[in-house]
Design a protein around this motif. Structure first.
Motif, mmCIF file in Angstrom:
data_model
loop_
_atom_site.group_PDB
_atom_site.id
_atom_site.type_symbol
_atom_site.label_atom_id
_atom_site.label_comp_id
_atom_site.label_asym_id
_atom_site.label_seq_id
_atom_site.Cartn_x
_atom_site.Cartn_y
_atom_site.Cartn_z
ATOM 1 N N SER A 76 29.480 29.247 -90.259
ATOM 2 C CA SER A 76 30.157 28.600 -89.247
ATOM 3 C C SER A 76 30.338 27.386 -89.579
ATOM 4 O O SER A 76 31.546 26.689 -89.223
ATOM 5 N N LEU A 77 29.382 26.664 -90.037
ATOM 6 C CA LEU A 77 29.609 25.213 -90.579
ATOM 7 C C LEU A 77 30.942 25.352 -91.741
ATOM 8 O O LEU A 77 31.773 23.969 -91.672
ATOM 9 N N GLY A 78 30.837 26.140 -92.677
ATOM 10 C CA GLY A 78 31.951 26.213 -93.711
ATOM 11 C C GLY A 78 33.132 26.520 -93.050
ATOM 12 O O GLY A 78 34.104 25.666 -93.307
ATOM 13 N N TRP A 79 33.546 27.166 -91.891
ATOM 14 C CA TRP A 79 34.638 27.165 -91.321
ATOM 15 C C TRP A 79 35.068 25.924 -90.549
ATOM 16 O O TRP A 79 36.055 25.723 -90.558
ATOM 17 N N LEU A 80 34.022 25.343 -89.924
ATOM 18 C CA LEU A 80 34.269 24.020 -89.347
ATOM 19 C C LEU A 80 34.635 23.186 -90.327
ATOM 20 O O LEU A 80 35.740 22.182 -89.903
ATOM 21 N N VAL A 81 34.165 22.894 -91.468
ATOM 22 C CA VAL A 81 34.744 22.187 -92.485
ATOM 23 C C VAL A 81 36.316 22.468 -92.841
ATOM 24 O O VAL A 81 36.924 21.787 -92.931
ATOM 25 N N GLY A 82 36.608 23.834 -92.603
ATOM 26 C CA GLY A 82 37.788 24.263 -93.042
ATOM 27 C C GLY A 82 38.906 23.552 -92.097
ATOM 28 O O GLY A 82 39.918 23.306 -92.369
ATOM 29 N N CYS A 83 38.425 23.611 -90.752
ATOM 30 C CA CYS A 83 39.104 23.257 -89.657
ATOM 31 C C CYS A 83 39.572 21.720 -89.788
ATOM 32 O O CYS A 83 40.635 21.243 -89.569
ATOM 33 N N THR A 84 38.425 20.952 -90.117
ATOM 34 C CA THR A 84 38.643 19.530 -90.647
ATOM 35 C C THR A 84 39.827 19.323 -91.499
ATOM 36 O O THR A 84 40.540 18.182 -91.367
ATOM 37 N N PHE A 85 39.764 19.891 -92.271
ATOM 38 C CA PHE A 85 40.791 19.694 -93.419
ATOM 39 C C PHE A 85 42.115 20.581 -93.640
ATOM 40 O O PHE A 85 42.801 20.733 -94.543
ATOM 41 N N THR A 95 46.461 27.879 -91.145
ATOM 42 C CA THR A 95 44.996 27.832 -91.676
ATOM 43 C C THR A 95 44.068 27.278 -90.541
ATOM 44 O O THR A 95 42.760 27.642 -90.759
ATOM 45 N N PHE A 96 44.364 26.363 -89.716
ATOM 46 C CA PHE A 96 43.623 25.814 -88.629
ATOM 47 C C PHE A 96 43.219 26.712 -87.798
ATOM 48 O O PHE A 96 41.953 27.134 -87.339
ATOM 49 N N THR A 97 44.139 27.654 -87.347
ATOM 50 C CA THR A 97 43.782 28.782 -86.702
ATOM 51 C C THR A 97 42.838 29.840 -87.046
ATOM 52 O O THR A 97 41.874 30.089 -86.496
ATOM 53 N N TYR A 117 36.530 16.851 -85.816
ATOM 54 C CA TYR A 117 35.910 18.088 -86.235
ATOM 55 C C TYR A 117 34.832 17.671 -87.530
ATOM 56 O O TYR A 117 33.659 18.632 -87.705
ATOM 57 N N GLY A 118 34.949 16.604 -88.050
ATOM 58 C CA GLY A 118 34.010 16.052 -89.131
ATOM 59 C C GLY A 118 32.601 15.818 -88.370
ATOM 60 O O GLY A 118 31.599 16.144 -88.882
ATOM 61 N N ILE A 119 32.961 15.185 -86.948
ATOM 62 C CA ILE A 119 31.481 14.968 -86.419
ATOM 63 C C ILE A 119 31.126 16.206 -85.794
ATOM 64 O O ILE A 119 29.659 16.332 -85.914
ATOM 65 N N GLY A 120 31.945 17.204 -85.450
ATOM 66 C CA GLY A 120 31.141 18.517 -85.022
ATOM 67 C C GLY A 120 30.577 19.199 -86.294
ATOM 68 O O GLY A 120 29.468 19.677 -86.066
#
Length: 544
Positions: free
Chosen positions: A175-184, A190-192, A257-260
């Motif tokens: 889940s952390l990997g996907w959250l990093v994906g949201c960040t960038f 892609t964000f969705t 999202y980076g802070i998340g």
């Protein structure tokens, strides 16, 4: 086979006595000469537990009662009965137990916290991707909430085979990997995708907590500890709009999202270095069929990564049992009824969380026209409300439990948990009507704060009662119960944002929130009194 086991297998029951027993149970006592299964007695008597030691002597006989382990003050029988093994989590120190509860509560914050970041960013995301706030809600917020429910179902299946810790660890890493994906994410598609994948994998702690609470704590403490864990995931969707709203007002939304992601990394750090496996195979003749490595570091690494769980899998449920167990539970009428009730209680509150940002930020006559700072500050309301609900729920649930035990001469009956729902529904009605009036009539923000806050107190109190009741009725299926309650609340809430704002815009928020409160009240009247009236019979006939 013990006498009590025979009673469970005989489903023919037409009435129950004042202690919640069927006709066979009420007229019999455990045969002191038979083999009494201390390990699983509480599972065979789902929803009815003898808690008082004196009552245990009357029901089980002196020979059995003398073998029962009691709480430190000697006033309560411990269920489950701890084994004479220091590795049994029921025997761990209070500090060790509560630290594991803290870790899973911190982890339970992550799914909805990360999902809620999009609420704080909704206007910034609409600007970034050149679309509307409604499209952002429909495409990202609602579907990520939908997947939060289904991810938990799969996590439960894996935990039955491989244990709690490795599934918790790997789910949070992914889940952390996907959250990093949201960040960038470079574009909306892609964000969705990143946000939805994050929701599916992040939800594991929201179903692991019930397992861990029941692994660690005896029956009489479980509701209180569930209150703490439940507070974590109920408060989490409000933390991110509150915190990130102030941040996105000053800097780019990607930082939120980076802070998340930083918080997600902190949770993984706590799991890696301090999390422990709480799954204990107490029903095996030897709970440790596989020798442990002499190196504690090696054992910890193997347990964390799932190697130990993979070796233990052959002693646990088969894949068939793990996959189909949830289907074996979900159709039980007393569970299905309360799940439907909780789905709408929690679901409408999810709708409020995702749409209030629109109401607060939209210009009149639809909303209040608040700035980004104003919206962020308003989300402090449900945070305080959930904390108040935690305090009230902790003491009220304990009071209901002890009152039930006294009224039933030392026996606890699961349906007594539902008395808490009466208070919750009254608060729910008041909260929703006040909130709807505040939005439609443009009353002061104080009215909106009061309505929203009262509604969230109600949700907190009701959800803990539902978890505790379901856990009492199905003590062998904590994972399935947790997964189904989590699925019910997300299915009940993911679609609300689709219709809530258009409905309120067309007919007024008072009608919208008033009708939602009326639906919840109708379900309450249909479900809760019926369960309190016939719940014991349903447990006898349909318990696993």
């Amino acid at each position: 086979m013990s006498t009590d086991e025979k009673h469970v297998q005989d489903p023919s029951v037409s009435e129950v006595d004042e202690k919640g027993r069927g006709p066979q149970e009420s007229s019999s006592q455990v045969d002191v000469g038979s083999e009494f299964d201390l390990v699983s007695y509480h599972e065979h008597n789902a929803g009815r537990l003898v808690v008082d030691p004196e009552e245990a002597k009357r029901e089980f006989g002196e020979a059995v009662a003398s073998r029962l382990k009691l709480s430190k003050d000697g006033t309560k029988v411990l269920w489950p009965q701890p084994l004479d093994d220091p590795d049994d989590p029921q025997n761990w120190s209070n500090v060790r137990k509560n630290f594991q509860l803290l870790i899973i509560t911190l982890a339970a914050i992550t799914p909805d916290f990360e999902s809620g970041i999009g609420i704080a960013d909704i206007f910034a995301l609409a600007t970034q991707f050149n679309t509307t706030t409604g499209h952002i809600n429909d495409l990202t917020s609602n579907w990520s909430i939908f997947l939060l429910g289904w991810g938990g179902i799969f996590a439960v299946m894996l935990m039955r085979r491989f244990g709690r810790l490795p599934i918790l660890f790997w789910s949070q890493v992914l889940s952390l990997g996907w959250l990093v994906g949201c960040t960038f994410a470079p574009n909306l598609n892609t964000f969705t995708a990143m946000r939805c994948l994050n929701g599916f994998f992040a939800t594991c702690p929201q179903v692991t907590g019930l397992y861990i609470v029941t692994d660690l704590f005896p029956f009489h403490l479980q509701a209180r500890k569930l209150n703490i864990w439940t507070m974590g995931f109920i408060i989490s969707p409000f933390l991110s709009p509150f915190m990130m709203g102030f941040i996105v007002a000053r800097i780019n939304w990607r930082w939120t999202y980076g802070i998340g992601a930083i918080y997600g990394a902190f949770v993984i750090f706590m799991i890696v270095f301090f999390g422990e496996e709480t799954m204990y195979d107490r029903k095996l003749p030897n709970p440790h069929p596989i020798p442990r490595p002499q190196s504690r570091l090696r054992y910890r690494i193997e347990t964390l990564l799932g190697i130990t769980g993979a070796r233990m899998a052959k002693y646990r449920d088969s894949w068939r049992q793990a996959v189909f167990s949830i289907l074996n539970v979900v159709w039980r009428p007393h569970l299905l009824m309360i799940l439907l009730f909780e789905a709408l209680v929690f679901g409408f509150s999810i709708g409020i969380n995702t749409t209030n940002a629109v109401f607060l930020g939209s210009p009149p006559p639809v909303g209040f026209g608040l700035s980004q700072f104003g919206i962020a500050g308003a989300y402090g309301t449900p945070i305080v409300a959930v904390l108040i609900g935690e305090v009230l729920g902790r003491y009220f649930n304990d009071w209901v439990m002890y009152m039930s035990i006294r009224r039933n001469n030392g026996v606890f009956i699961a349906e007594n948990r539902l008395w808490t729902c009466y208070i919750a529904v009254v608060l729910y009605i008041v909260g929703f009507v006040v909130l709807g009036s505040a939005v439609q009539m443009h009353l002061s923000l104080g009215a909106l704060v009061m309505g929203w806050g009262i509604a969230e107190v109600a949700v907190m109190i009701n959800t803990v009662a539902v978890y505790a009741y379901c856990n009492d009725c199905f003590p062998r299926n904590q994972g399935e119960i947790s997964g189904l309650v989590n699925l019910a609340r997300t299915l009940g809430g993911f679609s609300v944002a689709y219709f809530q704002v258009p409905w309120a815009t067309k007919n007024g928020a008072l009608q919208t929130f008033g009708v939602e409160a009326a639906i919840v009240t109708a379900l309450f009247l249909l479900v809760v009194p019926a369960l309190q009236w016939k719940g014991a019979i349903l447990r006898e006939r349909y318990s696993i």
